[in-house]
Design an enzyme around this catalytic site. Structure first.
Site, short mmCIF file in Angstrom:
data_model
loop_
_atom_site.label_atom_id
_atom_site.label_comp_id
_atom_site.label_asym_id
_atom_site.label_seq_id
_atom_site.Cartn_x
_atom_site.Cartn_y
_atom_site.Cartn_z
N GLU A 260 -51.88 -2.00 -10.10
CA GLU A 260 -51.23 -0.10 -11.12
C GLU A 260 -50.40 0.73 -9.82
O GLU A 260 -49.27 0.24 -9.03
CB GLU A 260 -52.90 0.78 -10.33
CG GLU A 260 -52.08 2.23 -10.53
CD GLU A 260 -51.83 2.89 -12.63
OE1 GLU A 260 -51.10 2.42 -12.98
OE2 GLU A 260 -52.40 3.78 -12.83
N LYS B 243 -49.93 7.96 -3.21
CA LYS B 243 -49.55 9.04 -2.02
C LYS B 243 -50.73 9.88 -1.45
O LYS B 243 -51.84 10.19 -2.01
CB LYS B 243 -49.86 10.35 -3.17
CG LYS B 243 -48.21 10.23 -3.96
CD LYS B 243 -48.18 11.45 -5.42
CE LYS B 243 -47.19 11.50 -6.01
NZ LYS B 243 -47.32 12.34 -7.11
N PHE C 247 -43.22 14.09 -7.12
CA PHE C 247 -43.44 13.75 -8.95
C PHE C 247 -42.13 12.97 -8.47
O PHE C 247 -40.56 13.00 -8.85
CB PHE C 247 -43.60 14.44 -9.54
CG PHE C 247 -43.51 14.00 -10.62
CD1 PHE C 247 -45.23 14.14 -11.19
CD2 PHE C 247 -43.14 13.32 -11.88
CE1 PHE C 247 -45.91 13.22 -12.21
CE2 PHE C 247 -43.24 13.08 -12.91
CZ PHE C 247 -44.90 12.60 -13.04
N VAL C 248 -42.60 11.68 -8.86
CA VAL C 248 -41.37 10.66 -8.97
C VAL C 248 -41.65 9.57 -10.23
O VAL C 248 -42.93 9.34 -11.12
CB VAL C 248 -41.81 9.47 -7.70
CG1 VAL C 248 -41.81 9.67 -6.26
CG2 VAL C 248 -43.44 8.91 -7.94
#
Ligand code: XMP
Ligand code: MG
Length: 175
Positions: A98, A130, A151-152
């Protein structure tokens, strides 16, 4: 900054190095065995492609697609699989791949679902983690990088389907 003006959090060269390390560890752990890698679409496609080419054990690949992030209420044991794997995993060594684990809801639910199919073993490899954002306890056996709550995008990860192609992991927004 890169060409679309995003802040680089993890550069391409560091990604390549870490993916090689992960592949080495996985190859050692599964020496003499054969793996089925299950990638979660779409985000995992870049990581999976890089990882699989660094492994030194025989492996098959398959993909699962879940309902997209934010459009459905996800709770443990209840996820919508919109495209299932096409391989039987009964008695097999399975590694779920994932892009990122955030609240942990998606992966904990998917792992529960896949375990019901009686694999010989089932582990999870995530590229990013995270940890601060967990809503349910979840630990992946293999983690590329721990990252803060930002947020990447890039390296397969998107914002509204954009930026998956970026070779670095970049931060967007002001979070
Ligand atoms: P969970 O269930 O662990 O879900 O909350 C993980 C999924 O959330 C998405 N996600 C992100 N996607 N940048 C993204 O492009 C991010 O920073 C991010 N954080 C979470 C992602 O789809 C992942 O599969
Ligand atoms: Mg995803």
């Amino acid at each position: 900054m890169n060409e679309v003006g995003k802040e680089i959090l993890i550069a391409k060269t560091d990604i390549e190095k870490r993916v090689r390390e992960l592949a080495d560890t996985i190859s050692r752990d599964y020496e003499g065995r054969e793996l089925i890698l299950i990638g979660i679409l779409k985000g995992a496609f870049v990581f999976m492609a890089d990882l699989v080419r660094q492994l030194r054990i025989p492996c098959q690949v398959d993909f699962v697609r879940l309902a997209s992030y934010g459009t459905v209420t996800v709770s443990t044991g209840n996820i919508a699989i919109s495209k299932d794997i096409e391989t039987s995993i009964e008695g097999r060594d399975v590694l779920v791949v994932e892009d990122i684990v955030d609240t942990g809801l998606t992966l904990s639910a998917l792992v529960e679902r896949l375990k019901k199919r009686d694999p010989h073993s089932l582990k999870v490899c995530v590229f990013l983690d995270k940890k601060d954002r967990r809503k349910v306890p979840f630990e992946a056996e293999y983690v590329g990088f721990n990252i803060p709550d930002r947020f990447v995008v890039g390296y397969g990860l998107d914002f509204n389907e954009m930026y998956r192609f970026l070779p670095d992991i970049c931060v967007i927004g002001e979070n």
